[in-house]
Design an enzyme around this catalytic site. Structure first.
Site, PDB file in Angstrom:
ATOM      1  N   ARG A 169     -14.318 -13.172 -10.798  1.00  0.00           N
ATOM      2  CA  ARG A 169     -13.704 -13.899 -11.405  1.00  0.00           C
ATOM      3  C   ARG A 169     -13.384 -14.616 -12.285  1.00  0.00           C
ATOM      4  NH1 ARG A 169     -10.604 -10.220  -9.309  1.00  0.00           N
ATOM      5  NH2 ARG A 169      -9.474 -10.011  -7.307  1.00  0.00           N
ATOM      6  N   TYR A 215       7.934  12.176  13.542  1.00  0.00           N
ATOM      7  CA  TYR A 215       7.512  12.530  12.385  1.00  0.00           C
ATOM      8  C   TYR A 215       8.711  11.218  12.064  1.00  0.00           C
ATOM      9  CZ  TYR A 215       7.714  13.098   7.695  1.00  0.00           C
ATOM     10  OH  TYR A 215       7.991  13.659   5.906  1.00  0.00           O
ATOM     11  N   PHE A 218     -14.080  -4.656 -13.300  1.00  0.00           N
ATOM     12  CA  PHE A 218     -15.330  -5.560 -12.912  1.00  0.00           C
ATOM     13  C   PHE A 218     -15.606  -4.872 -11.080  1.00  0.00           C
ATOM     14  CE2 PHE A 218     -11.706  -6.003  -9.992  1.00  0.00           C
ATOM     15  CZ  PHE A 218     -10.354  -5.523 -10.162  1.00  0.00           C
ATOM     16  N   ASP A 236       6.397 -12.543  -3.440  1.00  0.00           N
ATOM     17  CA  ASP A 236       5.322 -11.901  -2.413  1.00  0.00           C
ATOM     18  C   ASP A 236       4.570 -12.407  -1.361  1.00  0.00           C
ATOM     19  OD1 ASP A 236       2.583 -10.994  -2.252  1.00  0.00           O
ATOM     20  OD2 ASP A 236       2.691 -10.911  -4.651  1.00  0.00           O
ATOM     21  N   LYS A 273      -3.443  -8.457   4.640  1.00  0.00           N
ATOM     22  CA  LYS A 273      -3.818 -10.375   4.573  1.00  0.00           C
ATOM     23  C   LYS A 273      -3.550 -10.950   6.590  1.00  0.00           C
ATOM     24  CE  LYS A 273      -4.846  -8.454   0.497  1.00  0.00           C
ATOM     25  NZ  LYS A 273      -4.170  -7.904  -0.445  1.00  0.00           N
ATOM     26  N   PHE A 284      -0.108 -12.018 -10.498  1.00  0.00           N
ATOM     27  CA  PHE A 284      -1.807 -11.068  -9.341  1.00  0.00           C
ATOM     28  C   PHE A 284      -1.530  -9.293  -9.755  1.00  0.00           C
ATOM     29  CE2 PHE A 284      -3.001  -8.087  -5.825  1.00  0.00           C
ATOM     30  CZ  PHE A 284      -3.989  -9.186  -5.852  1.00  0.00           C
ATOM     31  N   THR A 285      -3.129  -9.049  -9.846  1.00  0.00           N
ATOM     32  CA  THR A 285      -3.462  -7.793 -10.656  1.00  0.00           C
ATOM     33  C   THR A 285      -2.571  -6.350 -10.167  1.00  0.00           C
ATOM     34  OG1 THR A 285      -4.660  -7.497  -8.585  1.00  0.00           O
ATOM     35  CG2 THR A 285      -5.446  -8.065 -11.165  1.00  0.00           C
TER      36      THR A 285
HETATM   37  C1  LIG Z   1      -3.477  -8.126  -2.150  1.00  0.00           C
HETATM   38  C2  LIG Z   1      -3.099  -8.386  -3.189  1.00  0.00           C
HETATM   39  C3  LIG Z   1      -1.462  -7.684  -2.785  1.00  0.00           C
HETATM   40  C4  LIG Z   1      -1.576  -5.698  -3.047  1.00  0.00           C
HETATM   41  O1  LIG Z   1      -1.579  -5.541  -1.575  1.00  0.00           O
HETATM   42  P1  LIG Z   1      -2.507  -3.937  -1.126  1.00  0.00           P
HETATM   43  O2  LIG Z   1      -2.820  -4.460   0.285  1.00  0.00           O
HETATM   44  O3  LIG Z   1      -4.048  -4.567  -1.849  1.00  0.00           O
HETATM   45  O4  LIG Z   1      -2.052  -3.089  -2.188  1.00  0.00           O
HETATM   46  C5  LIG Z   1      -0.607  -8.040  -3.575  1.00  0.00           C
HETATM   47  N1  LIG Z   1       0.043  -8.852  -4.061  1.00  0.00           N
HETATM   48  C6  LIG Z   1      -0.681  -9.568  -3.536  1.00  0.00           C
HETATM   49  C7  LIG Z   1      -1.431 -11.589  -4.062  1.00  0.00           C
HETATM   50  C8  LIG Z   1      -2.586  -9.871  -2.928  1.00  0.00           C
HETATM   51  O5  LIG Z   1      -3.269 -10.403  -2.460  1.00  0.00           O
END
Ligand SMILES: *Cc1c(COP(=O)(O)O)cnc(C)c1O
Length: 470
Positions: A395, A85, A462, A228, A271, A137-138
Protein backbone atom coordinates in the site's frame (compact mmCIF):
# COMPACT_ATOMS: atom_id res chain seq x y z
CA UNK A 1 -8.08 -24.99 54.34
CA UNK A 2 -9.05 -22.61 51.64
CA UNK A 3 -9.51 -23.79 48.10
CA UNK A 4 -8.43 -21.51 45.29
CA UNK A 5 -11.43 -20.59 43.22
CA UNK A 6 -11.38 -18.27 40.27
CA UNK A 7 -12.90 -15.66 42.59
CA UNK A 8 -10.23 -15.88 45.31
CA UNK A 9 -7.48 -16.13 42.71
CA UNK A 10 -8.86 -12.99 41.16
CA UNK A 11 -8.10 -11.12 44.37
CA UNK A 12 -4.41 -12.02 44.18
CA UNK A 13 -3.70 -10.85 40.65
CA UNK A 14 -5.43 -9.00 37.90
CA UNK A 15 -6.48 -11.26 35.06
CA UNK A 16 -5.64 -9.82 31.73
CA UNK A 17 -5.61 -12.71 29.29
CA UNK A 18 -8.49 -13.23 26.91
CA UNK A 19 -9.32 -15.89 24.38
CA UNK A 20 -11.57 -16.35 21.42
CA UNK A 21 -15.26 -17.06 22.30
CA UNK A 22 -15.26 -20.24 20.20
CA UNK A 23 -13.50 -23.56 19.77
CA UNK A 24 -12.39 -25.19 16.55
CA UNK A 25 -14.63 -27.88 15.03
CA UNK A 26 -13.17 -28.26 11.56
CA UNK A 27 -9.72 -27.45 10.21
CA UNK A 28 -8.26 -26.75 6.79
CA UNK A 29 -4.73 -28.15 6.41
CA UNK A 30 -2.11 -25.72 5.11
CA UNK A 31 1.39 -26.56 3.94
CA UNK A 32 4.64 -24.71 3.99
CA UNK A 33 6.90 -25.09 0.98
CA UNK A 34 10.67 -24.66 1.44
CA UNK A 35 12.66 -21.53 0.78
CA UNK A 36 13.95 -22.63 -2.65
CA UNK A 37 10.36 -23.32 -3.75
CA UNK A 38 9.21 -19.97 -2.36
CA UNK A 39 11.99 -18.22 -4.26
CA UNK A 40 10.77 -19.92 -7.44
CA UNK A 41 7.12 -19.08 -6.76
CA UNK A 42 8.02 -15.46 -6.02
CA UNK A 43 10.00 -15.09 -9.24
CA UNK A 44 7.16 -16.63 -11.21
CA UNK A 45 4.79 -14.13 -9.57
CA UNK A 46 7.06 -11.22 -10.60
CA UNK A 47 7.63 -10.31 -6.90
CA UNK A 48 3.94 -9.39 -6.65
CA UNK A 49 2.07 -11.11 -3.81
CA UNK A 50 -1.25 -10.75 -5.68
CA UNK A 51 0.13 -13.12 -8.32
CA UNK A 52 1.08 -15.95 -5.93
CA UNK A 53 -1.00 -19.09 -5.83
CA UNK A 54 -2.78 -19.41 -2.51
CA UNK A 55 -1.45 -22.96 -2.12
CA UNK A 56 2.11 -21.61 -2.07
CA UNK A 57 1.24 -19.35 0.90
CA UNK A 58 1.63 -20.49 4.51
CA UNK A 59 -0.13 -17.69 6.43
CA UNK A 60 -2.29 -15.54 4.18
CA UNK A 61 -2.66 -11.94 5.38
CA UNK A 62 -3.40 -10.45 1.96
CA UNK A 63 -6.86 -9.27 3.02
CA UNK A 64 -9.66 -9.69 5.57
CA UNK A 65 -12.21 -9.54 2.77
CA UNK A 66 -14.29 -12.69 2.37
CA UNK A 67 -11.63 -14.69 4.25
CA UNK A 68 -13.48 -15.12 7.58
CA UNK A 69 -14.35 -18.51 9.02
CA UNK A 70 -18.10 -19.12 9.34
CA UNK A 71 -19.59 -20.66 12.48
CA UNK A 72 -21.39 -24.02 12.72
CA UNK A 73 -24.64 -22.00 12.97
CA UNK A 74 -23.90 -20.16 9.74
CA UNK A 75 -23.12 -23.45 7.98
CA UNK A 76 -26.34 -24.90 9.33
CA UNK A 77 -28.11 -21.81 7.97
CA UNK A 78 -26.67 -22.57 4.52
CA UNK A 79 -28.74 -25.77 4.52
CA UNK A 80 -31.93 -23.80 5.12
CA UNK A 81 -31.53 -21.66 2.00
CA UNK A 82 -34.83 -20.88 0.29
CA UNK A 83 -33.78 -20.53 -3.34
CA UNK A 84 -37.05 -19.08 -4.62
CA UNK A 85 -36.48 -16.39 -7.23
CA UNK A 86 -38.80 -13.99 -5.43
CA UNK A 87 -39.64 -13.52 -1.76
CA UNK A 88 -37.12 -15.97 -0.25
CA UNK A 89 -37.67 -16.36 3.48
CA UNK A 90 -33.92 -15.79 4.01
CA UNK A 91 -34.31 -12.29 2.55
CA UNK A 92 -36.92 -11.41 5.18
CA UNK A 93 -34.67 -12.79 7.91
CA UNK A 94 -31.80 -10.66 6.57
CA UNK A 95 -34.00 -7.57 6.28
CA UNK A 96 -35.25 -7.77 9.86
CA UNK A 97 -31.72 -8.48 11.16
CA UNK A 98 -30.25 -5.38 9.45
CA UNK A 99 -33.22 -3.30 10.64
CA UNK A 100 -32.79 -4.37 14.23
CA UNK A 101 -28.97 -4.18 14.50
CA UNK A 102 -28.24 -1.17 12.26
CA UNK A 103 -31.56 0.60 12.73
CA UNK A 104 -32.32 1.57 9.13
CA UNK A 105 -35.77 1.33 7.58
CA UNK A 106 -35.24 -0.10 4.08
CA UNK A 107 -32.87 -2.87 2.94
CA UNK A 108 -31.55 -3.85 -0.50
CA UNK A 109 -29.26 -6.89 -0.83
CA UNK A 110 -26.27 -6.72 -3.25
CA UNK A 111 -23.57 -9.16 -4.39
CA UNK A 112 -20.88 -7.34 -2.39
CA UNK A 113 -19.99 -3.87 -1.12
CA UNK A 114 -19.22 -2.24 -4.47
CA UNK A 115 -22.65 -3.28 -5.77
CA UNK A 116 -24.23 -1.17 -3.02
CA UNK A 117 -21.76 1.69 -3.69
CA UNK A 118 -22.79 1.64 -7.32
CA UNK A 119 -26.51 1.91 -6.49
CA UNK A 120 -26.25 4.71 -3.95
CA UNK A 121 -23.80 6.72 -6.08
CA UNK A 122 -26.00 6.51 -9.18
CA UNK A 123 -29.18 7.23 -7.19
CA UNK A 124 -27.92 10.43 -5.55
CA UNK A 125 -24.90 11.98 -7.28
CA UNK A 126 -25.50 14.36 -10.20
CA UNK A 127 -22.59 15.33 -12.49
CA UNK A 128 -20.70 18.28 -11.01
CA UNK A 129 -21.57 17.47 -7.39
CA UNK A 130 -19.06 17.03 -4.56
CA UNK A 131 -18.80 14.10 -2.16
CA UNK A 132 -16.80 14.95 0.97
CA UNK A 133 -15.54 12.04 3.04
CA UNK A 134 -13.02 10.86 5.66
CA UNK A 135 -10.29 9.65 3.27
CA UNK A 136 -11.00 7.82 0.04
CA UNK A 137 -11.49 4.11 -0.42
CA UNK A 138 -10.63 2.67 -3.86
CA UNK A 139 -14.01 1.27 -4.98
CA UNK A 140 -16.07 3.88 -3.10
CA UNK A 141 -14.36 6.83 -4.77
CA UNK A 142 -14.41 5.17 -8.17
CA UNK A 143 -18.21 4.74 -8.06
CA UNK A 144 -18.65 8.32 -6.86
CA UNK A 145 -16.50 9.51 -9.78
CA UNK A 146 -18.27 7.28 -12.30
CA UNK A 147 -21.54 8.94 -11.25
CA UNK A 148 -20.02 12.35 -12.06
CA UNK A 149 -19.06 13.36 -8.52
CA UNK A 150 -15.79 14.74 -7.16
CA UNK A 151 -14.51 13.21 -3.93
CA UNK A 152 -13.08 15.70 -1.41
CA UNK A 153 -11.00 14.40 1.50
CA UNK A 154 -12.07 16.13 4.75
CA UNK A 155 -10.43 13.77 7.26
CA UNK A 156 -8.43 15.28 10.16
CA UNK A 157 -4.77 16.00 9.31
CA UNK A 158 -3.52 13.52 11.93
CA UNK A 159 -4.75 10.64 9.73
CA UNK A 160 -1.84 11.19 7.33
CA UNK A 161 0.81 10.85 10.05
CA UNK A 162 1.70 7.20 10.87
CA UNK A 163 3.13 8.12 14.29
CA UNK A 164 0.42 10.47 15.54
CA UNK A 165 -1.29 8.92 18.58
CA UNK A 166 -4.71 10.62 18.24
CA UNK A 167 -7.28 7.97 19.35
CA UNK A 168 -9.77 8.96 16.62
CA UNK A 169 -7.70 9.51 13.49
CA UNK A 170 -10.77 8.67 11.38
CA UNK A 171 -12.71 11.81 12.42
CA UNK A 172 -14.01 14.30 9.91
CA UNK A 173 -12.49 17.77 10.18
CA UNK A 174 -15.69 19.82 10.47
CA UNK A 175 -13.86 23.05 9.58
CA UNK A 176 -12.70 21.52 6.30
CA UNK A 177 -16.27 20.38 5.62
CA UNK A 178 -17.77 23.79 6.49
CA UNK A 179 -15.24 25.48 4.21
CA UNK A 180 -16.27 23.21 1.35
CA UNK A 181 -19.98 23.91 1.96
CA UNK A 182 -19.26 27.67 1.96
CA UNK A 183 -17.20 27.39 -1.22
CA UNK A 184 -19.52 25.26 -3.41
CA UNK A 185 -22.91 25.63 -1.69
CA UNK A 186 -24.89 22.97 0.17
CA UNK A 187 -26.96 22.03 -2.87
CA UNK A 188 -23.78 20.95 -4.69
CA UNK A 189 -22.92 18.44 -1.94
CA UNK A 190 -24.41 15.06 -2.90
CA UNK A 191 -23.95 13.68 0.62
CA UNK A 192 -21.22 13.17 3.20
CA UNK A 193 -19.47 9.81 2.75
CA UNK A 194 -18.54 8.71 6.28
CA UNK A 195 -16.53 5.51 6.87
CA UNK A 196 -15.93 3.75 10.19
CA UNK A 197 -13.17 2.56 10.55
CA UNK A 198 -10.99 4.23 7.89
CA UNK A 199 -9.25 1.47 5.93
CA UNK A 200 -6.69 3.56 4.03
CA UNK A 201 -5.63 5.39 7.21
CA UNK A 202 -4.78 2.09 8.89
CA UNK A 203 -8.17 1.07 10.29
CA UNK A 204 -8.54 4.25 12.37
CA UNK A 205 -11.89 4.93 14.13
CA UNK A 206 -14.40 7.79 14.12
CA UNK A 207 -15.63 9.05 17.50
CA UNK A 208 -19.31 9.21 18.46
CA UNK A 209 -18.87 12.90 19.25
CA UNK A 210 -17.68 13.50 15.70
CA UNK A 211 -20.63 11.61 14.19
CA UNK A 212 -23.06 13.58 16.37
CA UNK A 213 -21.49 16.94 15.50
CA UNK A 214 -21.42 15.99 11.83
CA UNK A 215 -25.16 15.26 11.99
CA UNK A 216 -25.84 18.66 13.53
CA UNK A 217 -23.79 20.48 10.91
CA UNK A 218 -25.45 18.58 8.06
CA UNK A 219 -28.95 19.17 9.48
CA UNK A 220 -28.23 22.90 9.40
CA UNK A 221 -27.50 22.67 5.68
CA UNK A 222 -29.99 19.93 4.83
CA UNK A 223 -27.22 17.54 3.70
CA UNK A 224 -27.55 13.78 4.08
CA UNK A 225 -24.91 11.53 5.65
CA UNK A 226 -24.29 7.99 4.40
CA UNK A 227 -22.09 5.49 6.18
CA UNK A 228 -19.65 2.92 4.85
CA UNK A 229 -20.48 0.39 7.59
CA UNK A 230 -17.95 -2.20 6.38
CA UNK A 231 -15.93 -2.27 9.64
CA UNK A 232 -18.34 -0.43 11.92
CA UNK A 233 -18.37 -3.00 14.75
CA UNK A 234 -14.61 -2.61 15.06
CA UNK A 235 -15.14 1.16 15.19
CA UNK A 236 -17.66 0.63 18.02
CA UNK A 237 -15.10 -1.27 20.11
CA UNK A 238 -12.74 1.72 19.91
CA UNK A 239 -15.57 4.00 21.04
CA UNK A 240 -16.31 1.65 23.95
CA UNK A 241 -12.65 1.67 24.99
CA UNK A 242 -11.68 5.27 24.33
CA UNK A 243 -14.69 7.58 24.50
CA UNK A 244 -16.20 8.83 27.73
CA UNK A 245 -19.64 7.46 28.56
CA UNK A 246 -19.40 4.28 26.49
CA UNK A 247 -17.36 1.83 28.59
CA UNK A 248 -20.52 0.17 30.00
CA UNK A 249 -22.44 0.06 26.75
CA UNK A 250 -22.47 -3.07 24.61
CA UNK A 251 -21.16 -2.87 21.02
CA UNK A 252 -24.68 -3.47 19.67
CA UNK A 253 -26.02 -0.41 21.48
CA UNK A 254 -23.11 1.77 20.35
CA UNK A 255 -23.65 0.60 16.78
CA UNK A 256 -27.32 1.59 16.84
CA UNK A 257 -26.53 5.04 18.21
CA UNK A 258 -23.80 5.67 15.64
CA UNK A 259 -26.02 4.61 12.74
CA UNK A 260 -28.81 6.84 14.06
CA UNK A 261 -26.71 9.89 13.08
CA UNK A 262 -26.68 8.74 9.45
CA UNK A 263 -29.34 8.40 6.75
CA UNK A 264 -28.30 5.00 5.47
CA UNK A 265 -25.31 2.73 4.89
CA UNK A 266 -23.61 0.47 2.40
CA UNK A 267 -21.89 -2.68 3.51
CA UNK A 268 -19.24 -5.10 2.33
CA UNK A 269 -20.53 -8.09 4.30
CA UNK A 270 -17.24 -9.85 3.45
CA UNK A 271 -15.64 -7.93 6.33
CA UNK A 272 -17.50 -7.37 9.66
CA UNK A 273 -20.45 -9.58 8.79
CA UNK A 274 -18.47 -12.85 8.71
CA UNK A 275 -19.44 -14.23 5.29
CA UNK A 276 -17.33 -15.07 2.25
CA UNK A 277 -19.47 -13.06 -0.17
CA UNK A 278 -22.32 -10.56 0.13
CA UNK A 279 -23.30 -6.96 0.70
CA UNK A 280 -26.24 -4.65 1.33
CA UNK A 281 -27.56 -1.14 1.13
CA UNK A 282 -29.81 0.23 3.88
CA UNK A 283 -31.71 3.52 3.71
CA UNK A 284 -34.06 5.67 5.75
CA UNK A 285 -35.54 7.85 3.00
CA UNK A 286 -38.14 6.41 0.70
CA UNK A 287 -37.12 8.52 -2.32
CA UNK A 288 -33.57 7.10 -2.49
CA UNK A 289 -34.85 3.65 -1.61
CA UNK A 290 -37.29 3.60 -4.54
CA UNK A 291 -34.54 4.65 -6.98
CA UNK A 292 -32.02 2.12 -5.67
CA UNK A 293 -34.61 -0.66 -5.47
CA UNK A 294 -35.45 -0.08 -9.09
CA UNK A 295 -31.79 -0.07 -10.15
CA UNK A 296 -30.90 -3.25 -8.26
CA UNK A 297 -32.96 -5.33 -10.70
CA UNK A 298 -30.85 -3.97 -13.58
CA UNK A 299 -27.41 -4.52 -12.09
CA UNK A 300 -27.62 -7.15 -9.33
CA UNK A 301 -30.80 -9.22 -9.31
CA UNK A 302 -34.34 -9.04 -7.95
CA UNK A 303 -34.67 -6.85 -4.84
CA UNK A 304 -35.19 -9.91 -2.61
CA UNK A 305 -31.80 -11.46 -3.47
CA UNK A 306 -29.62 -8.82 -5.19
CA UNK A 307 -26.95 -11.23 -6.42
CA UNK A 308 -26.88 -13.54 -3.38
CA UNK A 309 -28.24 -17.05 -3.09
CA UNK A 310 -30.90 -17.60 -0.42
CA UNK A 311 -28.39 -19.66 1.59
CA UNK A 312 -25.87 -16.76 1.44
CA UNK A 313 -28.47 -14.38 2.87
CA UNK A 314 -29.17 -16.81 5.72
CA UNK A 315 -25.46 -17.13 6.58
CA UNK A 316 -25.22 -13.33 6.43
CA UNK A 317 -28.18 -12.77 8.77
CA UNK A 318 -26.63 -15.14 11.31
CA UNK A 319 -23.18 -13.58 10.74
CA UNK A 320 -24.52 -10.12 11.61
CA UNK A 321 -25.83 -11.37 14.98
CA UNK A 322 -22.47 -12.99 15.75
CA UNK A 323 -20.48 -9.96 14.59
CA UNK A 324 -21.93 -7.54 17.16
CA UNK A 325 -21.11 -9.72 20.19
CA UNK A 326 -18.64 -7.94 22.47
CA UNK A 327 -16.47 -11.01 23.06
CA UNK A 328 -16.14 -11.57 19.34
CA UNK A 329 -15.09 -8.00 18.54
CA UNK A 330 -12.73 -7.88 21.51
CA UNK A 331 -10.92 -11.05 20.46
CA UNK A 332 -10.83 -10.00 16.80
CA UNK A 333 -9.23 -6.63 17.49
CA UNK A 334 -7.28 -8.17 20.39
CA UNK A 335 -5.52 -10.50 17.97
CA UNK A 336 -4.55 -7.60 15.68
CA UNK A 337 -3.18 -5.75 18.71
CA UNK A 338 -1.31 -8.80 19.96
CA UNK A 339 0.66 -8.84 16.70
CA UNK A 340 1.12 -5.05 16.83
CA UNK A 341 2.46 -5.20 20.40
CA UNK A 342 5.05 -7.85 19.54
CA UNK A 343 6.29 -5.77 16.63
CA UNK A 344 6.50 -2.48 18.55
CA UNK A 345 8.29 -4.24 21.44
CA UNK A 346 10.90 -5.35 18.92
CA UNK A 347 11.32 -1.85 17.55
CA UNK A 348 9.69 -2.52 14.20
CA UNK A 349 8.09 0.59 12.67
CA UNK A 350 4.29 0.29 12.23
CA UNK A 351 1.35 2.69 11.92
CA UNK A 352 0.09 3.69 15.38
CA UNK A 353 -2.25 3.40 17.13
CA UNK A 354 -2.90 -0.11 15.81
CA UNK A 355 -6.24 -0.16 13.97
CA UNK A 356 -9.02 -2.73 13.87
CA UNK A 357 -8.20 -5.07 11.03
CA UNK A 358 -4.53 -4.98 10.10
CA UNK A 359 -0.95 -4.10 10.94
CA UNK A 360 0.60 -1.59 8.56
CA UNK A 361 4.41 -1.83 8.43
CA UNK A 362 5.99 1.56 7.74
CA UNK A 363 8.31 0.72 4.84
CA UNK A 364 9.87 4.21 4.72
CA UNK A 365 11.29 3.70 8.20
CA UNK A 366 11.88 -0.03 7.65
CA UNK A 367 14.05 0.49 4.54
CA UNK A 368 15.27 4.11 4.77
CA UNK A 369 17.97 3.34 2.17
CA UNK A 370 15.47 2.25 -0.52
CA UNK A 371 14.08 5.26 -2.43
CA UNK A 372 10.35 5.30 -3.11
CA UNK A 373 10.82 4.64 -6.84
CA UNK A 374 12.52 1.36 -5.94
CA UNK A 375 9.30 0.26 -4.20
CA UNK A 376 10.13 -0.28 -0.51
CA UNK A 377 6.67 -1.66 0.46
CA UNK A 378 6.60 -4.02 -2.50
CA UNK A 379 10.11 -5.17 -1.53
CA UNK A 380 9.03 -5.74 2.07
CA UNK A 381 5.97 -7.79 1.01
CA UNK A 382 8.22 -9.93 -1.22
CA UNK A 383 10.85 -10.43 1.53
CA UNK A 384 8.18 -11.50 4.04
CA UNK A 385 6.87 -14.13 1.69
CA UNK A 386 10.36 -15.40 1.02
CA UNK A 387 11.24 -15.65 4.72
CA UNK A 388 8.35 -17.78 5.99
CA UNK A 389 5.56 -17.88 3.41
CA UNK A 390 3.58 -14.98 4.96
CA UNK A 391 1.61 -13.01 2.38
CA UNK A 392 0.86 -9.30 2.85
CA UNK A 393 0.23 -6.54 0.30
CA UNK A 394 1.72 -3.28 -0.90
CA UNK A 395 0.00 0.00 0.00
CA UNK A 396 2.42 2.63 -1.26
CA UNK A 397 3.72 4.05 -4.52
CA UNK A 398 2.64 1.04 -6.60
CA UNK A 399 -0.95 1.22 -5.31
CA UNK A 400 -1.02 5.01 -5.78
CA UNK A 401 -0.38 4.68 -9.54
CA UNK A 402 0.62 7.44 -11.93
CA UNK A 403 -0.58 11.02 -12.11
CA UNK A 404 -2.90 11.22 -15.16
CA UNK A 405 -1.50 14.68 -16.08
CA UNK A 406 2.27 14.20 -15.81
CA UNK A 407 2.36 10.39 -16.08
CA UNK A 408 4.88 10.36 -13.19
CA UNK A 409 4.53 8.04 -10.19
CA UNK A 410 2.37 9.49 -7.42
CA UNK A 411 4.49 9.49 -4.24
CA UNK A 412 2.08 9.04 -1.28
CA UNK A 413 3.12 10.14 2.22
CA UNK A 414 2.26 6.68 3.53
CA UNK A 415 4.43 3.88 2.10
CA UNK A 416 3.04 0.81 3.85
CA UNK A 417 2.99 -2.98 3.74
CA UNK A 418 -0.32 -4.31 5.07
CA UNK A 419 -0.73 -7.51 7.08
CA UNK A 420 -4.48 -8.02 7.29
CA UNK A 421 -5.92 -10.49 9.79
CA UNK A 422 -8.86 -12.65 8.66
CA UNK A 423 -11.58 -13.13 11.30
CA UNK A 424 -11.65 -16.38 13.32
CA UNK A 425 -9.07 -18.05 11.06
CA UNK A 426 -5.58 -17.98 12.61
CA UNK A 427 -4.35 -18.66 16.15
CA UNK A 428 -2.04 -16.70 18.41
CA UNK A 429 0.76 -19.11 17.41
CA UNK A 430 0.30 -18.06 13.79
CA UNK A 431 0.70 -14.44 14.92
CA UNK A 432 3.97 -15.41 16.66
CA UNK A 433 5.25 -16.91 13.40
CA UNK A 434 4.30 -13.74 11.53
CA UNK A 435 5.99 -11.49 14.11
CA UNK A 436 9.17 -13.58 14.09
CA UNK A 437 9.24 -13.50 10.32
CA UNK A 438 8.89 -9.69 10.26
CA UNK A 439 11.73 -9.52 12.78
CA UNK A 440 13.96 -11.81 10.68
CA UNK A 441 13.36 -9.61 7.63
CA UNK A 442 13.98 -6.51 9.74
CA UNK A 443 17.27 -7.92 11.06
CA UNK A 444 18.72 -8.10 7.57
CA UNK A 445 17.11 -4.93 6.28
CA UNK A 446 20.40 -3.17 5.53
CA UNK A 447 21.45 -5.84 3.03
CA UNK A 448 18.09 -5.74 1.22
CA UNK A 449 17.87 -4.07 -2.17
CA UNK A 450 14.81 -2.62 -3.88
CA UNK A 451 12.95 -3.68 -7.01
CA UNK A 452 12.56 -2.55 -10.59
CA UNK A 453 9.18 -2.68 -12.36
CA UNK A 454 9.31 -4.81 -15.51
CA UNK A 455 5.62 -4.90 -16.43
CA UNK A 456 3.07 -2.20 -15.70
CA UNK A 457 -0.65 -2.54 -16.49
CA UNK A 458 -2.65 0.61 -17.22
CA UNK A 459 -5.36 0.25 -14.55
CA UNK A 460 -4.92 -0.54 -10.84
CA UNK A 461 -1.35 -1.62 -11.54
CA UNK A 462 -0.68 -3.07 -8.07
CA UNK A 463 -2.80 -6.14 -8.88
CA UNK A 464 -0.79 -7.32 -11.89
CA UNK A 465 2.55 -5.49 -12.08
CA UNK A 466 5.80 -7.52 -12.35
CA UNK A 467 9.12 -6.70 -10.71
CA UNK A 468 12.73 -7.87 -10.65
CA UNK A 469 15.37 -7.57 -7.97
CA UNK A 470 17.86 -4.74 -8.46
C1 LIG B 1 -13.94 -3.85 0.86
C2 LIG B 1 -14.44 -2.50 1.04
C3 LIG B 1 -15.43 -1.97 0.19
C4 LIG B 1 -15.91 -2.67 -1.06
O1 LIG B 1 -16.56 -3.85 -0.80
P1 LIG B 1 -16.44 -5.18 -1.71
O2 LIG B 1 -17.26 -6.17 -0.97
O3 LIG B 1 -14.98 -5.54 -1.81
O4 LIG B 1 -17.02 -4.86 -3.04
C5 LIG B 1 -15.92 -0.70 0.50
N1 LIG B 1 -15.46 0.01 1.55
C6 LIG B 1 -14.49 -0.47 2.36
C7 LIG B 1 -14.02 0.36 3.51
C8 LIG B 1 -13.95 -1.73 2.13
O5 LIG B 1 -12.98 -2.18 2.93
Amino acid sequence: MSVKTPQTMGQQFERRSWAEPWKIKMVEPIQIIDRAQRQQALQKAGYNTFLLRSEDVYIDLLTDSGTSAMSDRQWAGIMTGDEAYAGSRNYYHLEETIQSFYGYRYVIPTHQGRGAEHLISQAIIQPGMFVPGNMYFTTTRLHQELAGGTFVDVIVDEAHDPQNQNPFKGDIDLDKLSALIDRVGADKIAYVSLAGTVNMAGGQPVSMANARALRELCDKHDIRVYLDATRMVENCLFIQEREEGYSDKPIAEILLEFCSYTDGAWMSAKKDNLVNIGGWLALNHEDVFQLARNMVVVYEGLHTYGGMAGRDMEALAIGIKESVQDEHVRSRVGQVRYLGNLLTEWGIPIVEPVGGHAIFLDAKRFYPHIPQDEFPSQTLAAELYLDAGVRGMERGVVSAGRDPETNEHRYPALELTRLTIPRRVYTQAHMDVVAESVKAVHDKREATKGLKMTFEPTYLRFFQANFERL
